[in-house]
Each structure stands twice: as structure tokens, then as C-alpha cells.
Scaffold this active site. Structure first.
Site, PDB file in Angstrom:
ATOM      1  N   HIS A  99      61.282 -14.381 158.019  1.00 32.52           N
ATOM      2  CA  HIS A  99      60.189 -14.559 158.984  1.00 32.52           C
ATOM      3  C   HIS A  99      60.562 -15.776 159.838  1.00 32.52           C
ATOM      4  O   HIS A  99      61.202 -16.705 159.341  1.00 32.52           O
ATOM      5  CB  HIS A  99      58.856 -14.947 158.339  1.00 32.52           C
ATOM      6  N   ASP A 102      59.972 -19.080 158.136  1.00 36.06           N
ATOM      7  CA  ASP A 102      60.861 -19.482 157.034  1.00 36.06           C
ATOM      8  C   ASP A 102      62.019 -20.322 157.538  1.00 36.06           C
ATOM      9  O   ASP A 102      62.581 -21.119 156.800  1.00 36.06           O
ATOM     10  CB  ASP A 102      61.510 -18.267 156.353  1.00 36.06           C
ATOM     11  N   GLU A 230      54.601  -2.520 156.037  1.00 39.51           N
ATOM     12  CA  GLU A 230      54.651  -2.782 154.594  1.00 39.51           C
ATOM     13  C   GLU A 230      53.239  -2.713 154.011  1.00 39.51           C
ATOM     14  O   GLU A 230      52.412  -3.593 154.266  1.00 39.51           O
ATOM     15  CB  GLU A 230      55.277  -4.162 154.346  1.00 39.51           C
ATOM     16  N   HIS A 269      53.200  -4.601 145.311  1.00 33.42           N
ATOM     17  CA  HIS A 269      52.095  -4.085 146.120  1.00 33.42           C
ATOM     18  C   HIS A 269      51.642  -2.729 145.593  1.00 33.42           C
ATOM     19  O   HIS A 269      50.439  -2.421 145.602  1.00 33.42           O
ATOM     20  CB  HIS A 269      52.513  -3.957 147.586  1.00 33.42           C
ATOM     21  N   ASP A 294      60.994  -3.473 149.075  1.00 37.77           N
ATOM     22  CA  ASP A 294      60.964  -4.863 148.646  1.00 37.77           C
ATOM     23  C   ASP A 294      60.921  -4.839 147.128  1.00 37.77           C
ATOM     24  O   ASP A 294      59.938  -4.384 146.519  1.00 37.77           O
ATOM     25  CB  ASP A 294      59.722  -5.582 149.209  1.00 37.77           C
ATOM     26  N   ASP A 305      49.962 -10.780 142.703  1.00 35.16           N
ATOM     27  CA  ASP A 305      51.252 -10.394 143.272  1.00 35.16           C
ATOM     28  C   ASP A 305      52.231 -11.517 142.926  1.00 35.16           C
ATOM     29  O   ASP A 305      52.431 -12.433 143.715  1.00 35.16           O
ATOM     30  CB  ASP A 305      51.085 -10.258 144.796  1.00 35.16           C
ATOM     31  N   ASP A 307      55.448 -11.575 142.406  1.00 45.30           N
ATOM     32  CA  ASP A 307      56.771 -11.587 143.057  1.00 45.30           C
ATOM     33  C   ASP A 307      57.889 -12.083 142.133  1.00 45.30           C
ATOM     34  O   ASP A 307      58.681 -12.947 142.531  1.00 45.30           O
ATOM     35  CB  ASP A 307      56.738 -12.467 144.328  1.00 45.30           C
ATOM     36  N   ASP A 337      62.186  -9.367 147.445  1.00 41.64           N
ATOM     37  CA  ASP A 337      60.994 -10.140 147.804  1.00 41.64           C
ATOM     38  C   ASP A 337      60.493 -10.760 146.494  1.00 41.64           C
ATOM     39  O   ASP A 337      59.430 -10.424 145.980  1.00 41.64           O
ATOM     40  CB  ASP A 337      59.943  -9.231 148.454  1.00 41.64           C
TER      41      ASP A 337
HETATM   42  C1  XUL Z   1      53.822 -10.488 150.953  1.00 40.87           C
HETATM   43  C2  XUL Z   1      55.084  -9.822 151.345  1.00 40.87           C
HETATM   44  C3  XUL Z   1      55.742 -10.331 152.574  1.00 40.87           C
HETATM   45  C4  XUL Z   1      56.384  -9.261 153.388  1.00 40.87           C
HETATM   46  C5  XUL Z   1      56.937  -9.748 154.699  1.00 40.87           C
HETATM   47  O1  XUL Z   1      53.254  -9.982 149.803  1.00 40.87           O
HETATM   48  O2  XUL Z   1      55.544  -8.950 150.678  1.00 40.87           O
HETATM   49  O3  XUL Z   1      56.676 -11.276 152.201  1.00 40.87           O
HETATM   50  O4  XUL Z   1      57.420  -8.649 152.692  1.00 40.87           O
HETATM   51  O5  XUL Z   1      56.014 -10.400 155.460  1.00 40.87           O
HETATM   52 CO    CO Z   2      57.249  -7.795 150.804  1.00 44.66          CO
END
Ligand code: XUL
Ligand code: CO
Length: 435
Positions: A99, A102, A230, A269, A294, A305, A307, A337
Site C-alpha cells: 500500500h 506502507d 478483496e 477473511h 492472501d 483476523d 493474520d 498477508d
Molecule cells: C486487511 C487486509 C488488507 C488487504 C489490502 O484485512 O487483508 O491488508 O489485503 O489492503
Molecule cells: Co488481505
């Protein structure tokens, strides 16, 4: 090599028996799986945000990571880029994703932020040429800055919509310039906290308008990549419009955008939406909108979430099975991700997270390929639907029979169809032979 990863060497494939924690045991980029190189199947990407911008905070405590580029300006951003490309090279990943927020510190104005993004893109261009690392996708962060607290495209204030549109343009320009293979839109705040202050229909019209402009601009600048939405059901908002793959498909259909947009599906997600990851992948494939993934995992107890890096081979295997069956990735790939836990503060932990994730995906891919090569599973699935090959069944499916005609036949033939076992346990055992 910059100082950050000092003393660490390029990660190599050493085979399943290796006990070296800094080696791949399953990810062998050169290995041929179903006639194609493993790296061409998986198309791994490192996510800039989690590996280089994430500070290790949680709702109860702030930063735990010490990174020399935190709190700095443009010089720090350059230092961060050095470390990022070092990690990509150490891991041998073909791609990265980012992004705007970032990679560059936010400027005082849109113009300054855009200039800074351009300066980072100059640096990336050089580093990409030097290392051969490519851009899987770029995206705009339209959720962190307070101006986006009530949404970007779905904001009640049209000037925030405009700011978001301008920001997307800047990010599409940079993604295009860097040869990005996709452009992602994740609607982090495209939803609502309370329906009491929300005009849901108006907000969805706004979101569709933004997406239509993105598609127009893509064609205008000759961007050949794929536009990816997404899905995520909630977090940060209570309800997000891009809830899951099926919802996104319905949205695209409503606004006539389904030929132009695909989905970027994230494991965590899918779980938040109450689905398995393979469900979301299979749903996207069925609708013809499977774009990219992702890769990560959620903690099954916490309900957040989280991650985390993936470490569940069976789950990953079934997802890659559906990806392979859909013909594999075209412009998409496997973006991690995923972020370190907040106690994993060492640079080396970034290697462990990615090595484990890449190995799990490689195991999943190999298992998926083995299921396909063996053929038993696919034969059993085909047999389950074989009745539909018959002439009368085909006529029903093609719309050549009415309810009255079918009712008349059922009566005439005194039909008494008998149920057959779905054989779930048998199939689970069969799949477990390969995973
Ligand atoms: C947030 C997420 C983001 C997207 C990109 O949950 O997954 O990082 O992948 O904006
Ligand atoms: Co993502």
C-alpha cells in the site's frame, strides 16, 4: 545486503529430511508439479505492510518491534526499502505487494504524498531491475488515516470520496509504472458501524461508481493487470459491503462490472465470514472471478483476523486443489498477508514466518497435485453427478422442461428415486491419504 538481516543467508531447498530451520523442506522452486514449475504455480509475494510497517502492537499495548526505520522520514523509507528487498532476495520470492502508506510517510498534502510515493517507486524500479523481484499488486491504504474513518468510496462526504479517488489514481499510476500484475481494492472502511447513521443503498452506489472509474482508468492508461476486490465481512467496520465472494459477485452483477473484476481471497477473511477458505476459492472459481489469494490463518479461538502465517497443510491443500482445477493463477499469486506475533521481535523471525508459510503452501500444492494425478477423488465426484448426463436430465437442465411436464413424467413413470450415500467420511479418508 543491508545491516538489518546481517548474518543471514539465502534460504535454500534442502528437502523434507533437513533439520536446518532456515531451509525449505518442501518449497523447491525448480520442482515440476503437473508439468509446471512450483514457483510458477505458487507465485509467492511478501506483503510490505506486515513485514516492514507492522509494529507489533495489540489493543492493550503498543509497539514491541524495534526497526531502525520507524518514526523516520524519507531516509527511513529508503532504509526500509533496502531491508524489504533484502528479505525478498533471502527468501527468493518472485513478488511483493504494498500500500502507499506502507512505503512512504504521508505528506502534508495529497500532492506531497503522491510525490513521495513516486520517489519510492523510483527506488523500487531500480531494486526490481537489480533483483528480478516483481510487483504482484499495489493498493491504496484508504482506511488508516482519520479522514477515512467513515469510509473512502462510501463516505457521506463527497470530498472524501474525491480524495480517495485521487489516491487510487496515484496508486494505480505507480502500480502500472512498476509493471504490477494486479491492482487490489480492499474496502477496509467501506461498511458501517451503525445502520442508524448509514444510507446503505447510497453507499453501495458510491462504491460501484468508484469501481467503475477504476476500470475506466485502467483501460485509459493501458494497465493490463487485473482489478481485484478483496472480500471481508467485518473488522474494522461492523459490517463491510464486500462481505464474501458471493456477496461481491452479486454486487458486481448488479452494477454490470463482473467481466472486469476478480477477487483476492484471504484465508482469515473467509473464516470471519463463516466459510472455509476452500469454499471461497471454489465459489470464486464457479463464478469465474478467481483472481489471487492472501495466504494466512486466523486463530480459531480468538475470533479476530489475526493474520498468522499458515501452518495447516490440509486446509491449504484443498484451496490449491480448487485453484489447480480452475486452471491455476494467471495474474494472481499467493501473497502472505501474514504478520509475526508481537513477541517475535527478531529480524530472523521474518524468515521463519515466511519459510514455514512457503513450505506449507508447497506441501498443499503437492498434495493437491497428487489428488488430481491419482484421479480417484475426481472420479467419485463425477460419478455422483453422472445421472445428469442422461437425456432427460440434460433436457431439464437446459430449460427444455416445465414444472408441469416434469410432474407429469414423475407420475407417469411412478418415480421413486432412492437416496445414495454422500460418503463424507470415505472422502475425508481418501483426501487424507494425500495430505
Ligand atoms: C486487511 C487486509 C488488507 C488487504 C489490502 O484485512 O487483508 O491488508 O489485503 O489492503
Ligand atoms: Co488481505
Amino acid at each position: 545486503m543491508s545491516d538489518f538481516f546481517k548474518g543471514l543467508d539465502k534460504v535454500r531447498y534442502e528437502g523434507p529430511d533437513s533439520t536446518n530451520p532456515l531451509a525449505f523442506r518442501h518449497y523447491d522452486p525448480d520442482a515440476i508439479v503437473l508439468g509446471k514449475r512450483m514457483d510458477d504455480h505458487l507465485r509467492f509475494a511478501v506483503a510490505y505492510w506486515h513485514s516492514f510497517a507492522w509494529e507489533g502492537g495489540d489493543p492493550f499495548g503498543g509497539r514491541t518491534f524495534e526497526r531502525p526505520w520507524f518514526d523516520g522520514g524519507m531516509d527511513a523509507a529508503r532504509q526500509k526499502a533496502d531491508a524489504a528487498f533484502d528479505l525478498f532476495t533471502l527468501l527468493g520470492v518472485p513478488y511483493f505487494c504494498f500500500h502507499d502508506a506502507d512505503v512512504r510517510p504521508e505528506g502534508e498534502s495529497y500532492a506531497e504524498s503522491t510525490r513521495r510515493l513516486g520517489a519510492l517507486a523510483d527506488i523500487f524500479e531500480t531494486k526490481m531491475a537489480e533483483t528480478g523481484v516483481k510487483l504482484l499488486w499495489g493498493t491504496a491504504n484508504l482506511f488508516s488515516n482519520r479522514r477515512f474513518m467513515a469510509g473512502a468510496a462510501t463516505n457521506p462526504d463527497p470530498e472524501i470520496f474525491a480524495y480517495a479517488a485521487a489516491t487510487i489514481k496515484a496508486n494505480m499510476d505507480v502500480t502500472h509504472r512498476l509493471g504490477g500484475e494486479n491492482y487490489v481494492l480492499w474496502g477496509g472502511r467501506e461498511g458501517y458501524e451503525t445502520l442508524l447513521n448509514t444510507n446503505l443503498g447510497q453507499e453501495m452506489d458510491q462504491m460501484a461508481r468508484m469501481l467503475a472509474m477504476v476500470i475506466d482508468y485502467k483501460h485509459k492508461i493501458g494497465f493490463k493487470g487485473t482489478i481485484l476486490v478483496e472480500p471481508k465481512p467485518q473488522e474494522p467496520t461492523k459490517h463491510q459491503y464486500d462481505y464474501d465472494v458471493a456477496t461481491v459477485y452479486g454486487f458486481l452483477k448488479k452494477y454490470g462490472l463482473e467481466q472486469e473484476v476478480k477477487v483476492n481471497i484471504e484465508v482469515g477473511h473467509a473464516i470471519l465470514a463463516g466459510h472455509t477458505f476452500e469454499h471461497e476459492v471454489a465459489m470464486a472459481a464457479a463464478h469465474g472471478i478467481l483472481g489471487s489469494i492472501d495466504m494466512n490463518r486466523n486463530d480459531m479461538q480468538s475470533g479476530w483476523d489475526t493474520d498468522q502465517f499458515p501452518n495447516n497443510a490440509p486446509e491449504v491443500a484443498l484451496a490449491y486443489y480448487h485453484i489447480l482445477k480452475a486452471g491455476g493463477f494467471t495474474t494472481g499469486g499467493t501473497n502472505f498477508d501474514a504478520k509475526l506475533r508481537r513477541q517475535s521481535i527478531d529480524p530472523e523471525d521474518l524468515l521463519h514466518g515466511h519459510i514455514g508459510g512457503m513450505d506449507i503452501c508447497a506441501r498443499g500444492l503437492k498434495a493437491a497435485a497428487a489428488i488430481i494425478e491419482d484421479g480417484t477423488y475426481e472420479r467419485l465426484l463425477a460419478e455422483r453427478y453422472a445421472g445428469w448426463d442422461g437425456a432427460e436430465a440434460q433436457a431439464m437442465l437446459r430449460g427444455e422442461r416445465t414444472l408441469e411436464e416434469i410432474a407429469a413424467r414423475v407420475e407417469r413413470e411412478a418415480l421413486d428415486p432412492q437416496p445414495r450415500s454422500g460418503r463424507q467420511e470415505y472422502l475425508e479418508n481418501l483426501i487424507n491419504r494425500f495430505v
